[in-house]
Design a protein around this motif. Structure first.
Motif, PDB file in Angstrom:
ATOM      1  N   PRO A   7     -20.691  -3.040  10.467  1.00  0.00           N
ATOM      2  CA  PRO A   7     -21.292  -4.358  10.390  1.00  0.00           C
ATOM      3  C   PRO A   7     -20.387  -5.404  11.051  1.00  0.00           C
ATOM      4  O   PRO A   7     -19.171  -5.276  11.067  1.00  0.00           O
ATOM      5  CB  PRO A   7     -21.425  -4.626   8.893  1.00  0.00           C
ATOM      6  N   SER A   8     -21.019  -6.413  11.589  1.00  0.00           N
ATOM      7  CA  SER A   8     -20.244  -7.472  12.229  1.00  0.00           C
ATOM      8  C   SER A   8     -19.714  -8.433  11.167  1.00  0.00           C
ATOM      9  O   SER A   8     -20.097  -8.369  10.003  1.00  0.00           O
ATOM     10  CB  SER A   8     -21.126  -8.218  13.229  1.00  0.00           C
ATOM     11  N   ALA A   9     -18.852  -9.336  11.602  1.00  0.00           N
ATOM     12  CA  ALA A   9     -18.291 -10.333  10.687  1.00  0.00           C
ATOM     13  C   ALA A   9     -19.418 -11.210  10.151  1.00  0.00           C
ATOM     14  O   ALA A   9     -20.399 -11.483  10.842  1.00  0.00           O
ATOM     15  CB  ALA A   9     -17.260 -11.176  11.417  1.00  0.00           C
ATOM     16  N   LEU A  10     -19.272 -11.640   8.917  1.00  0.00           N
ATOM     17  CA  LEU A  10     -20.299 -12.451   8.272  1.00  0.00           C
ATOM     18  C   LEU A  10     -20.095 -13.933   8.578  1.00  0.00           C
ATOM     19  O   LEU A  10     -18.960 -14.393   8.728  1.00  0.00           O
ATOM     20  CB  LEU A  10     -20.246 -12.247   6.755  1.00  0.00           C
ATOM     21  N   SER A  11     -21.197 -14.664   8.609  1.00  0.00           N
ATOM     22  CA  SER A  11     -21.106 -16.115   8.725  1.00  0.00           C
ATOM     23  C   SER A  11     -20.518 -16.659   7.426  1.00  0.00           C
ATOM     24  O   SER A  11     -20.482 -15.955   6.408  1.00  0.00           O
ATOM     25  CB  SER A  11     -22.492 -16.715   8.967  1.00  0.00           C
ATOM     26  N   GLU A  12     -20.081 -17.901   7.437  1.00  0.00           N
ATOM     27  CA  GLU A  12     -19.457 -18.470   6.238  1.00  0.00           C
ATOM     28  C   GLU A  12     -20.395 -18.462   5.027  1.00  0.00           C
ATOM     29  O   GLU A  12     -19.984 -18.040   3.944  1.00  0.00           O
ATOM     30  CB  GLU A  12     -18.951 -19.890   6.522  1.00  0.00           C
ATOM     31  N   PRO A  13     -21.672 -18.892   5.160  1.00  0.00           N
ATOM     32  CA  PRO A  13     -22.564 -18.826   3.987  1.00  0.00           C
ATOM     33  C   PRO A  13     -22.795 -17.390   3.515  1.00  0.00           C
ATOM     34  O   PRO A  13     -22.847 -17.129   2.313  1.00  0.00           O
ATOM     35  CB  PRO A  13     -23.876 -19.448   4.473  1.00  0.00           C
ATOM     36  N   ALA A  62     -11.037  -6.966   6.719  1.00  0.00           N
ATOM     37  CA  ALA A  62     -10.034  -6.264   7.528  1.00  0.00           C
ATOM     38  C   ALA A  62     -10.597  -4.996   8.158  1.00  0.00           C
ATOM     39  O   ALA A  62     -10.218  -4.638   9.269  1.00  0.00           O
ATOM     40  CB  ALA A  62      -8.817  -5.924   6.670  1.00  0.00           C
ATOM     41  N   GLU A  63     -11.473  -4.301   7.415  1.00  0.00           N
ATOM     42  CA  GLU A  63     -12.047  -3.040   7.887  1.00  0.00           C
ATOM     43  C   GLU A  63     -13.565  -3.069   7.685  1.00  0.00           C
ATOM     44  O   GLU A  63     -14.073  -2.586   6.680  1.00  0.00           O
ATOM     45  CB  GLU A  63     -11.451  -1.869   7.115  1.00  0.00           C
ATOM     46  N   PRO A  64     -14.300  -3.658   8.635  1.00  0.00           N
ATOM     47  CA  PRO A  64     -15.756  -3.774   8.481  1.00  0.00           C
ATOM     48  C   PRO A  64     -16.471  -2.435   8.288  1.00  0.00           C
ATOM     49  O   PRO A  64     -17.564  -2.390   7.768  1.00  0.00           O
ATOM     50  CB  PRO A  64     -16.214  -4.444   9.781  1.00  0.00           C
ATOM     51  N   SER A  65     -15.857  -1.337   8.680  1.00  0.00           N
ATOM     52  CA  SER A  65     -16.491  -0.027   8.538  1.00  0.00           C
ATOM     53  C   SER A  65     -16.244   0.590   7.153  1.00  0.00           C
ATOM     54  O   SER A  65     -16.563   1.768   6.944  1.00  0.00           O
ATOM     55  CB  SER A  65     -15.985   0.926   9.620  1.00  0.00           C
ATOM     56  N   THR A  66     -15.720  -0.178   6.217  1.00  0.00           N
ATOM     57  CA  THR A  66     -15.494   0.306   4.853  1.00  0.00           C
ATOM     58  C   THR A  66     -16.804   0.872   4.307  1.00  0.00           C
ATOM     59  O   THR A  66     -17.849   0.244   4.422  1.00  0.00           O
ATOM     60  CB  THR A  66     -14.986  -0.834   3.954  1.00  0.00           C
TER      61      THR A  66
END
Length: 189
Positions: A7-13, A62-66
């Motif tokens: 998954p990609s980084a999440l937006s702030e909300p 730190a590890e989006p593939s968790t």
């Protein structure tokens, strides 16, 4: 279980909702609740839940593939290290599944599960979490003990701690407007 793509980084909300979802999920985990209620992690047991929620959130950052297995291992290790509890009922599986589900949903800007968890938490605010028939057993920890344990030389070594069954009905704690819970002695109950 690995996710098909990281998954990609999440937006702030979305990140805020994810953090709340983790916290609500941990708050609703009966095994962790029993450990906190009994202060098996010491007087700051409830703060440890907040720390775990933050650590889980940071892990995903730190590890989006968790994946679910990573979360399960982290939950089990935390319970054992911080509370001396070895979880054998596999409830960590459901908690990890919920956290993975929330992560996927908030990535799609879907906050339905987080809102449902929030409503569940708010519906019982001020009352103890129902721990059902959760059976928890403390495990002996090796290592340093705090000074209170070191001062007592008449400690009796125990092989296995007794299994803790669901707590007796307790009176509903009084919570003042600032959120503090009134402490009542056993004789006054």
């Amino acid at each position: 279980m690995a996710t098909p793509s990281a998954p990609s980084a999440l937006s702030e909300p979305a990140q805020t909702q994810f953090d709340l979802g983790i916290w609500y999920t941990l708050f609703n985990w009966a095994t962790l609740t029993v450990a906190i209620q009994n202060q098996w992690g010491g007087p700051d047991s409830s703060d440890k839940r907040d720390f775990l929620a933050g650590a889980l959130s940071e892990r995903f950052a730190a590890e989006p593939s968790t994946d679910q297995d990573d979360i399960e291992i982290m939950l089990l290790q935390f319970l054992e290290d911080e509370f001396g509890v070895r979880c054998e009922d596999e409830t960590e599986v459901g908690v990890a599944q919920d956290i993975i589900k929330i992560r996927q949903e908030v990535g799609e800007r879907n906050f339905v599960t987080v809102e449902a968890l929030k409503q569940r938490w708010e519906s019982r605010r001020g009352r103890e979490v129902n721990t059902g028939n959760v059976q928890v057993r403390e495990v002996e920890q090796e290592g340093e003990w705090d000074s209170v344990d070191e001062e007592s030389e008449s400690d009796v070594e125990m092989e296995d701690a007794p299994v803790v069954k669901a707590p007796r009905e307790k009176p509903v704690p009084e919570v003042d407007e600032e959120g503090f819970t009134k402490v009542v002695g056993k004789k006054k109950r």
